[in-house]
Design an enzyme around this catalytic site. Structure first.
Site, PDB file in Angstrom:
ATOM      1  N   GLY A  46       0.874  -1.171   0.000  1.00  0.00           N
ATOM      2  CA  GLY A  46       0.000   0.000   0.000  1.00  0.00           C
ATOM      3  C   GLY A  46       0.905   1.212   0.000  1.00  0.00           C
ATOM      4  O   GLY A  46       1.888   1.243  -0.738  1.00  0.00           O
ATOM      5  N   GLU A  47       0.616   2.155   0.841  1.00  0.00           N
ATOM      6  CA  GLU A  47       1.457   3.351   0.954  1.00  0.00           C
ATOM      7  C   GLU A  47       1.832   3.479   2.432  1.00  0.00           C
ATOM      8  O   GLU A  47       0.952   3.718   3.274  1.00  0.00           O
ATOM      9  CB  GLU A  47       0.662   4.554   0.440  1.00  0.00           C
ATOM     10  CG  GLU A  47       1.511   5.678  -0.076  1.00  0.00           C
ATOM     11  CD  GLU A  47       2.421   5.256  -1.238  1.00  0.00           C
ATOM     12  OE1 GLU A  47       1.976   4.523  -2.140  1.00  0.00           O
ATOM     13  OE2 GLU A  47       3.595   5.660  -1.223  1.00  0.00           O
ATOM     14  N   SER A  48       3.121   3.302   2.739  1.00  0.00           N
ATOM     15  CA  SER A  48       3.505   3.221   4.153  1.00  0.00           C
ATOM     16  C   SER A  48       3.191   4.509   4.925  1.00  0.00           C
ATOM     17  O   SER A  48       2.807   4.456   6.093  1.00  0.00           O
ATOM     18  CB  SER A  48       4.980   2.844   4.289  1.00  0.00           C
ATOM     19  OG  SER A  48       5.787   3.739   3.556  1.00  0.00           O
ATOM     20  N   CYS A  76       6.284  -5.124   0.873  1.00  0.00           N
ATOM     21  CA  CYS A  76       6.412  -3.795   0.270  1.00  0.00           C
ATOM     22  C   CYS A  76       6.186  -2.696   1.311  1.00  0.00           C
ATOM     23  O   CYS A  76       7.037  -2.511   2.174  1.00  0.00           O
ATOM     24  CB  CYS A  76       5.485  -3.705  -0.929  1.00  0.00           C
ATOM     25  SG  CYS A  76       6.069  -2.504  -2.123  1.00  0.00           S
ATOM     26  N   ARG A 103      12.416   3.920   0.365  1.00  0.00           N
ATOM     27  CA  ARG A 103      11.130   3.878  -0.343  1.00  0.00           C
ATOM     28  C   ARG A 103      11.317   4.248  -1.807  1.00  0.00           C
ATOM     29  O   ARG A 103      12.184   5.034  -2.153  1.00  0.00           O
ATOM     30  CB  ARG A 103      10.147   4.859   0.296  1.00  0.00           C
ATOM     31  CG  ARG A 103       9.767   4.496   1.709  1.00  0.00           C
ATOM     32  CD  ARG A 103       8.822   5.517   2.299  1.00  0.00           C
ATOM     33  NE  ARG A 103       7.560   5.563   1.563  1.00  0.00           N
ATOM     34  CZ  ARG A 103       6.617   6.478   1.764  1.00  0.00           C
ATOM     35  NH1 ARG A 103       6.784   7.412   2.680  1.00  0.00           N
ATOM     36  NH2 ARG A 103       5.501   6.455   1.065  1.00  0.00           N
ATOM     37  N   ILE A 134       6.134  -3.336  -7.180  1.00  0.00           N
ATOM     38  CA  ILE A 134       5.284  -2.173  -7.457  1.00  0.00           C
ATOM     39  C   ILE A 134       5.759  -1.000  -6.603  1.00  0.00           C
ATOM     40  O   ILE A 134       5.641  -1.038  -5.377  1.00  0.00           O
ATOM     41  CB  ILE A 134       3.796  -2.472  -7.142  1.00  0.00           C
ATOM     42  CG1 ILE A 134       3.313  -3.690  -7.933  1.00  0.00           C
ATOM     43  CG2 ILE A 134       2.921  -1.253  -7.458  1.00  0.00           C
ATOM     44  CD1 ILE A 134       1.951  -4.206  -7.508  1.00  0.00           C
ATOM     45  N   ARG A 135       6.333  -0.011  -7.248  1.00  0.00           N
ATOM     46  CA  ARG A 135       6.906   1.140  -6.515  1.00  0.00           C
ATOM     47  C   ARG A 135       7.652   0.640  -5.275  1.00  0.00           C
ATOM     48  O   ARG A 135       7.427   1.087  -4.157  1.00  0.00           O
ATOM     49  CB  ARG A 135       5.824   2.162  -6.158  1.00  0.00           C
ATOM     50  CG  ARG A 135       5.097   2.683  -7.384  1.00  0.00           C
ATOM     51  CD  ARG A 135       4.142   3.817  -7.064  1.00  0.00           C
ATOM     52  NE  ARG A 135       4.878   4.963  -6.574  1.00  0.00           N
ATOM     53  CZ  ARG A 135       4.503   5.708  -5.535  1.00  0.00           C
ATOM     54  NH1 ARG A 135       3.418   5.433  -4.867  1.00  0.00           N
ATOM     55  NH2 ARG A 135       5.212   6.740  -5.170  1.00  0.00           N
ATOM     56  N   HIS A 170       5.642  -8.459  -4.113  1.00  0.00           N
ATOM     57  CA  HIS A 170       4.271  -8.843  -3.747  1.00  0.00           C
ATOM     58  C   HIS A 170       4.020 -10.322  -4.041  1.00  0.00           C
ATOM     59  O   HIS A 170       3.467 -10.651  -5.095  1.00  0.00           O
ATOM     60  CB  HIS A 170       3.270  -8.001  -4.553  1.00  0.00           C
ATOM     61  CG  HIS A 170       3.182  -6.583  -4.106  1.00  0.00           C
ATOM     62  ND1 HIS A 170       2.205  -6.134  -3.257  1.00  0.00           N
ATOM     63  CD2 HIS A 170       3.966  -5.523  -4.385  1.00  0.00           C
ATOM     64  CE1 HIS A 170       2.381  -4.841  -3.033  1.00  0.00           C
ATOM     65  NE2 HIS A 170       3.448  -4.448  -3.710  1.00  0.00           N
ATOM     66  N   GLU A 172       1.805 -12.195  -3.009  1.00  0.00           N
ATOM     67  CA  GLU A 172       0.365 -12.497  -3.110  1.00  0.00           C
ATOM     68  C   GLU A 172      -0.155 -12.301  -4.537  1.00  0.00           C
ATOM     69  O   GLU A 172      -1.262 -12.721  -4.856  1.00  0.00           O
ATOM     70  CB  GLU A 172      -0.432 -11.635  -2.111  1.00  0.00           C
ATOM     71  CG  GLU A 172      -0.652 -10.173  -2.476  1.00  0.00           C
ATOM     72  CD  GLU A 172       0.584  -9.261  -2.328  1.00  0.00           C
ATOM     73  OE1 GLU A 172       1.684  -9.776  -2.038  1.00  0.00           O
ATOM     74  OE2 GLU A 172       0.437  -8.048  -2.534  1.00  0.00           O
TER      75      GLU A 172
END
Ligand code: GLN
Length: 196
Positions: A46-48, A76, A103, A134-135, A170, A172
């Protein structure tokens, strides 16, 4: 054994499905008090920075207590949250993994990609593993007590310290269940819990 998936934000549902396919009882964790009822936790991507905002100080403290006591797997953004030191920008970490992590370390052009890396099985034999980035962050420094469990090129991309595991990719989102399997094995082992 009940495994929680932190469900504040990000791709928690894919983790839930994968863990259930592997036979775990899974609960989506939306409230700090739910941490009292689980045996292990997955912190998804997600976005930490957003996770930190959503957790607030009390949620962060409760989560910190949990990750220092029980098995936790961060992917991530989850890996970023578990680190002792976070760069770009600097932000606080839960300190369960003795690593420095940067990051969004892969720049714009290749900020998302599927690559083949290497997974080190329990017997330390290497085997290929698909990795969806992903990023993604990059693990820049590995401190004492941290074991590398997967690499991509020359970068460590999955690590373990005691009962804490993290991957910068990721798992998953790939069909391969081995990383989640490794986490479930960690949840079932009787390695002494680390204390700081
Ligand atoms: N870029 C995100 C962060 O810095 C992580 C991306 C992800 O979780 N896929 O928190």
């Amino acid at each position: 054994m009940t495994i929680g998936v932190l469900a504040l934000q990000g791709d928690f549902d894919a983790h839930r499905r994968r863990l259930e396919e592997l036979g775990a009882d899974v609960v989506l964790v939306k409230k700090p008090e739910q941490l009292d009822a689980i045996d292990g936790l997955v912190i998804p991507g997600g976005e930490s920075g957003t996770f930190l905002k959503l957790l607030g100080d009390a949620g962060f403290d409760k989560l910190k207590e949990f990750v220092h006591a029980k098995p936790t797997f961060g992917t991530c953004a989850g890996a970023i949250l578990l680190a002792t030191e976070v760069e770009n920008p600097k932000q606080k970490g839960l300190g369960a993994l003795n690593i420095r992590i940067r990051r969004n370390a892969y720049g714009r052009q290749i900020d998302s990609s599927i690559r083949e890396g290497k997974f080190l099985n329990g017997d330390r034999r290497e085997s290929p593993l698909e990795m969806v980035f992903i990023r993604a962050p990059k693990i820049e420094h590995i401190g004492e007590g941290v074991e590398i469990i997967a690499t991509e090129g020359s970068d460590p991309v999955a690590v373990r310290q005691g009962k804490t595991m993290a991957a910068t990719f990721h798992p998953e989102l790939s069909d391969d269940p081995r990383i989640h399997q490794a986490f479930l094995e960690l949840c079932g082992t009787d390695t002494p819990v680390r204390r700081r």
